[in-house]
Design an enzyme around this catalytic site. Sequence first.
Site, short mmCIF file in Angstrom:
data_model
loop_
_atom_site.label_atom_id
_atom_site.label_comp_id
_atom_site.label_asym_id
_atom_site.label_seq_id
_atom_site.Cartn_x
_atom_site.Cartn_y
_atom_site.Cartn_z
N PRO A 1 24.25 42.54 35.12
CA PRO A 1 23.07 42.68 34.27
C PRO A 1 22.58 41.37 33.64
CG PRO A 1 25.01 43.61 33.20
CD PRO A 1 25.40 43.32 34.62
N ASN A 2 21.27 41.28 33.55
CA ASN A 2 20.54 40.17 32.91
C ASN A 2 20.55 38.87 33.70
OD1 ASN A 2 19.88 41.73 30.51
ND2 ASN A 2 22.05 41.57 29.99
N ARG B 1 16.53 32.82 30.38
CA ARG B 1 17.44 33.43 29.41
C ARG B 1 18.45 32.39 28.88
NH1 ARG B 1 22.79 36.56 31.41
NH2 ARG B 1 23.45 37.25 29.37
N TYR C 1 23.18 29.02 29.92
CA TYR C 1 23.25 29.36 31.35
C TYR C 1 22.51 28.39 32.26
CZ TYR C 1 25.07 33.67 29.40
OH TYR C 1 25.84 34.58 28.71
N ASN D 1 29.86 38.25 39.62
CA ASN D 1 29.67 37.93 38.20
C ASN D 1 29.27 39.25 37.52
OD1 ASN D 1 29.01 37.13 35.67
ND2 ASN D 1 27.69 35.42 36.28
N ALA E 1 27.87 40.99 31.28
CA ALA E 1 28.43 41.63 30.07
C ALA E 1 29.42 42.75 30.41
CB ALA E 1 27.28 42.17 29.23
N HIS F 1 33.37 42.55 30.02
CA HIS F 1 34.15 42.67 28.79
C HIS F 1 34.51 44.10 28.41
CE1 HIS F 1 33.00 38.53 28.77
NE2 HIS F 1 31.71 38.84 28.64
N ASP G 1 37.91 49.83 37.60
CA ASP G 1 38.55 50.81 38.49
C ASP G 1 37.99 50.72 39.90
OD1 ASP G 1 40.13 51.63 36.42
OD2 ASP G 1 39.14 53.57 36.11
N GLU H 1 36.12 36.80 40.62
CA GLU H 1 35.25 36.93 39.43
C GLU H 1 34.73 35.55 39.07
OE1 GLU H 1 37.36 38.61 36.07
OE2 GLU H 1 35.87 37.85 34.68
N HIS I 1 31.90 33.24 36.44
CA HIS I 1 31.02 33.16 35.28
C HIS I 1 30.42 31.77 35.20
CE1 HIS I 1 32.45 36.98 33.83
NE2 HIS I 1 33.67 36.58 34.13
N LEU I 2 29.14 31.71 34.85
CA LEU I 2 28.47 30.42 34.67
C LEU I 2 29.07 29.69 33.47
CD1 LEU I 2 24.96 31.99 35.15
CD2 LEU I 2 25.84 30.19 36.63
N ARG J 1 33.73 30.89 24.05
CA ARG J 1 32.55 31.41 23.35
C ARG J 1 32.99 32.44 22.29
NH1 ARG J 1 28.24 33.24 27.61
NH2 ARG J 1 27.02 33.40 25.69
N ARG K 1 34.09 37.74 24.30
CA ARG K 1 33.87 37.33 25.70
C ARG K 1 35.15 36.84 26.37
NH1 ARG K 1 28.24 37.36 26.44
NH2 ARG K 1 27.19 36.85 24.49
C1 DQA Z 1 28.40 35.58 32.01
C2 DQA Z 1 29.18 35.62 30.69
C3 DQA Z 1 29.07 36.98 30.02
O1 DQA Z 1 29.79 37.00 28.81
C4 DQA Z 1 27.62 37.30 29.72
O2 DQA Z 1 27.51 38.61 29.19
C5 DQA Z 1 26.72 37.11 30.88
C6 DQA Z 1 26.95 36.00 31.80
C7 DQA Z 1 28.38 34.17 32.63
O3 DQA Z 1 28.06 34.07 33.82
O4 DQA Z 1 28.66 33.17 31.95
O5 DQA Z 1 25.73 37.83 31.04
O6 DQA Z 1 29.03 36.46 32.93
#
Ligand code: DQA
Length: 149
Positions: free
Chosen positions: A9-10, A17, A22, A72, A75, A78, A85, A96, A98-99, A105, A109
């Site tokens: 998401p996002n 954003r 990011y 990735n 959110a 977390h 699962d 996994e 993450h940027l 942080r 997180r």
């Molecule tokens: C994220 C880190 C997460 O905590 C956050 O909710 C994101 C992006 C990252 O790529 O750094 O949306 O996964």
Amino acid sequence: MKILIMHGPNLNLLGERERSIYGEATLDDINDRLSKLAKELGVEIEFFQSNHEGALIDKLHQARDFDAIVFNPAAFTHYSIALRDAVAAIKTPVIEVHLSNIHAREEFRANSVIAPVARGQISGFGMQSYLLGLRAAIEVGKEIRRTKE
Ligand code: DQA
């Protein structure tokens, strides 16, 4: 070799954003760089982004014919036990990514419910997290193919 790249998401809003966290690159920029690297390394690649937990779960269930997944979970990392699962339920290994460095942080997180069922985690290298994730996914995929021989 086929690698699936999944964005949670996002992440469709990258580039506009929270740019100080990011970066400036859009999701298309990241996917383009991944496509170029995949071509260089001779692997097939597919992309999937969703803002919906269920859609991400369905995609994980359908990912049987991929050698590995770079994910990735954003959110959902977390708190989504359902995604955790799903990762645990499938045989395809998940890397996994993450940027941002999720360990540097807000306290909430730092915990990933995905990490214990992932093959490994790469966090904090911006777009490079995905590129490193792709390289890791290929190595993991090769390792699995070797053990099947
Ligand atoms: C994220 C880190 C997460 O905590 C956050 O909710 C994101 C992006 C990252 O790529 O750094 O949306 O996964």
